[in-house]
Design an enzyme around this catalytic site. Structure first.
Site, short mmCIF file in Angstrom:
data_model
loop_
_atom_site.label_atom_id
_atom_site.label_comp_id
_atom_site.label_asym_id
_atom_site.label_seq_id
_atom_site.Cartn_x
_atom_site.Cartn_y
_atom_site.Cartn_z
N HIS A 1 0.81 -1.22 0.00
CA HIS A 1 0.00 0.00 0.00
C HIS A 1 0.85 1.28 0.00
O HIS A 1 0.75 2.08 -0.93
CB HIS A 1 -1.00 -0.04 1.15
N HIS B 1 3.52 7.06 5.32
CA HIS B 1 2.30 7.77 5.71
C HIS B 1 1.42 7.03 6.72
O HIS B 1 0.67 7.66 7.46
CB HIS B 1 1.48 8.19 4.48
N GLU C 1 0.40 6.22 12.65
CA GLU C 1 -0.92 5.80 13.13
C GLU C 1 -0.95 4.31 13.48
O GLU C 1 -1.52 3.92 14.49
CB GLU C 1 -1.95 6.11 12.04
N ASP C 2 -0.33 3.50 12.64
CA ASP C 2 -0.56 2.05 12.74
C ASP C 2 0.63 1.21 13.21
O ASP C 2 0.52 0.00 13.32
CB ASP C 2 -0.99 1.49 11.37
N ASP D 1 -3.26 8.22 -1.50
CA ASP D 1 -3.62 7.18 -0.53
C ASP D 1 -5.05 6.70 -0.82
O ASP D 1 -5.32 5.51 -0.91
CB ASP D 1 -3.51 7.78 0.87
N ASP E 1 -23.39 15.85 -24.95
CA ASP E 1 -21.98 15.48 -24.89
C ASP E 1 -21.77 14.12 -24.23
O ASP E 1 -20.78 13.89 -23.57
CB ASP E 1 -21.16 16.56 -24.18
MN MN Z 1 -2.87 4.66 3.75
#
Ligand code: MN
Length: 566
Positions: A39, A63, A67-68, A129, A250
């Site tokens: 990821h 990123h 958090e994880d 993300d 269109d």
């Molecule tokens: Mn992520």
């Protein structure tokens, strides 16, 4: 352009980031069953595809670590510097906002993304993300798919669109629309299928005709494409036209990519010479770019077989900008095409004017920006007077800057404000007077029967909070006042006439005095007279005197005495 794997080989910093992410996420799996590291790598590759700088690629790799995983923000700061840590923190904070389909919340969510980002790179990494999460969304449970798809459709796709990243916006929409609006999607598929195929066949027939026209007239072009209107924009258009497909001209457009701006206008001329244009449908977005910087010529003509068709004409650069928006500008800017970037960049952010991003961009005119300056300057300056905070459930609460948890509490609900006892800001118990910052997650702890503290008035910033606190204080004073009410008894000698008692009680009622007790008995001093005793409570003697005087003026009242009563 380099791939991520090449960059990992070439850049020691990117290599280190990759290895740290690998270690941090070791053993973690995606819902799809893949190793988690796939990821952040996919996100970093997208960021790289958008020509973003190295700190952004590093931040993309890291990123999800703060958090994880066990990796801390401090450690990232130590290893990669303040900027990367800031970007990672920004992306983490953006992840805390959650959209659950409340119409009036959606604009706050979009603002939150831009404000809390504080740096456009944070928003772009977050978009990358979300793009990867959407491509793997099928692995999630249906309810979660639903929520994420709706959020993507209403917040992220719209944001991408506002940043001029049409290609990303439509990718996000194409994936989220069938999930978030399943019924509408199925209806559309049924309704447009035949029409769509018919239009594609027609456009394919016209393509060589246009190609021949342009060549014969010496117009330089690189390609002619067929562009199908995206499901979501078609759906929005149908809503506008009462679901009448005939009015959507269109559904399929023919797109000519020509070499230069003069070629654009020449091509338009040639097409209008061959087929009559529909009045009011010629759009010159080259002379007048759309607010987000979009440039192109659009026209709708009565083509062969008297069928209506839309033609779009633009240069390759316009096309690239239209598809890639801000990230295209990023690339131009990196190539030191500063002058071009600045004039185009400002146009491309005009839409963001609503979000007041533009003011700072205007200042860029004078100073040739480098990537760093650019990124910090593209932050919303409405931040200066507004902050966007979050409830523990991820709902965005917009407050004036300097607002405190008490303001936050009153903003959520007056009762939460009134009974607010203490608070947690980003998980830490904090004083109720703490000035909040954008991105703060605020949890209010309440206690039944708790009343606002008098000192709250010293630090609250919103009038809502102030009004509520004052109101409660006033009510409190009333109660206090009530405790010092004094009891009196009026003793009246009155003629025994019909309606007199009624007159007396009317006066008392009009003065908003409550009667505690009353009695009447025969008075033996005067014949046909009665003694009336009326007990009541007032805050001061003056009021009881006033009452006595009013009663004295009534017909039939012989005497009035007022005695303290206990
Ligand atoms: Mn992520």
């Amino acid at each position: 352009m380099k791939t991520l794997l090449e960059l990992i080989k070439d850049s020691p910093a990117v290599k280190k980031a990759y290895e740290m992410a690998l270690v941090a996420h070791k053993g973690q799996k995606r819902a799809s069953g893949e190793d988690y590291i796939t990821h952040p790598m996919a996100v970093a590759q997208t960021v790289l595809d958008w020509h973003m700088d190295e700190p952004s690629v590093i931040a993309a790799l890291l990123h999800d670590t703060v958090e994880d995983t066990a990796l801390t923000s401090d450690k990232i700061k130590k290893e990669f510097g303040e900027k990367v840590a800031f970007l990672v923190n920004g992306v983490t904070k953006l992840g805390h906002a959650k959209y659950r389909g409340e119409e009036r919340e959606v604009e706050n969510m979009r603002k939150f993304m831009l404000a809390v980002g504080g740096d456009i790179r944070v928003v772009l990494i977050k978009l990358a993300d979300r793009l990867h999460n959407m491509t793997t969304i099928k692995a999630l449970k249906p309810e979660k798919q639903m929520r994420i798809a709706l959020e993507t459709l209403e917040v992220y796709a719209v944001l991408a669109d506002r940043l001029g990243m049409y290609e990303l916006a439509s990718k996000l929409e194409e994936i989220s629309f069938p999930i978030a609006k399943k019924k509408e999607y199925e209806w559309m598929i049924d309704t447009i299928k035949d029409k769509y195929e018919e239009r594609v066949a027609y456009a394919n027939k016209i393509k060589p005709v246009i190609s021949k026209l342009l060549t014969e007239n010496g117009i330089n072009f690189s390609k002619i494409d067929i562009r199908a209107k995206k499901m979501v924009s078609l759906y929005r258009k149908l809503l506008k036209y009462e679901m009448n497909l005939e009015r959507v001209y269109d559904l399929i457009a023919i797109r000519c990519i020509v070499d230069s701006v003069p070629d654009c206008y020449a091509a338009l001329g040639v097409i209008h010479e061959s087929w009559l244009p529909l009045p009011g449908r010629i759009k010159d977005y080259i002379a007048f770019p759309k607010a987000n910087g979009y440039r192109s010529l659009h026209t709708t003509v009565f083509g062969p077989e008297e069928k209506v068709m839309e033609v779009q004409i633009r240069t390759a650069q316009m096309h690239d900008e239209a598809e890639n928006g801000i990230s295209a500008h990023w690339a131009y800017q990196k190539n030191k095409d500063t002058k071009n970037y600045i004039s185009r960049g400002i146009a491309s952010f005009a839409k963001a004017d609503e979000l007041q991003l533009i003011k700072q961009l205007k200042d860029l005119k004078e100073n040739a920006p480098n990537a760093e300056e650019f990124a910090t300057l593209v932050k919303s300056d409405f931040l200066e007077d507004r902050i966007l905070t979050l409830t523990p459930k991820g709902k965005v609460i917009e407050l004036p800057s300097g607002a405190t948890p008490v303001d936050f509490a009153y903003h959520v609900h007056s009762e939460i404000g009134n009974t607010c006892m203490s608070c947690r800001v980003n998980g830490l118990i904090s004083p109720l007077s703490t000035p909040l910052k954008s991105g703060d997650v605020v949890e209010i702890l309440t206690q039944k029967n708790k009343r606002p503290g008098d000192e709250w008035l010293q630090f609250v910033k919103t009038s809502v909070a102030r009004e509520h606190i004052k109101k409660v204080q006033k009510d409190k004073n009333k109660v206090l006042y009530g405790e010092i009410l004094k009891k009196y008894e009026l003793r009246l000698i009155v003629e025994d006439r019909v309606g007199l008692l009624n007159d007396v009680t009317n006066i008392i009622a009009r003065m908003k005095i409550n009667i505690n007790h009353h009695e009447s008995r025969e008075d033996h001093t005067f014949a046909n007279h009665k003694m009336l005793k009326i007990g009541f409570a007032v805050s001061n003697y003056e009021k009881s005197k006033e009452l006595g005087e009013k009663i004295r003026k009534l017909k039939g009242v012989k005497s009035v005495e007022c005695h303290p009563y206990s």
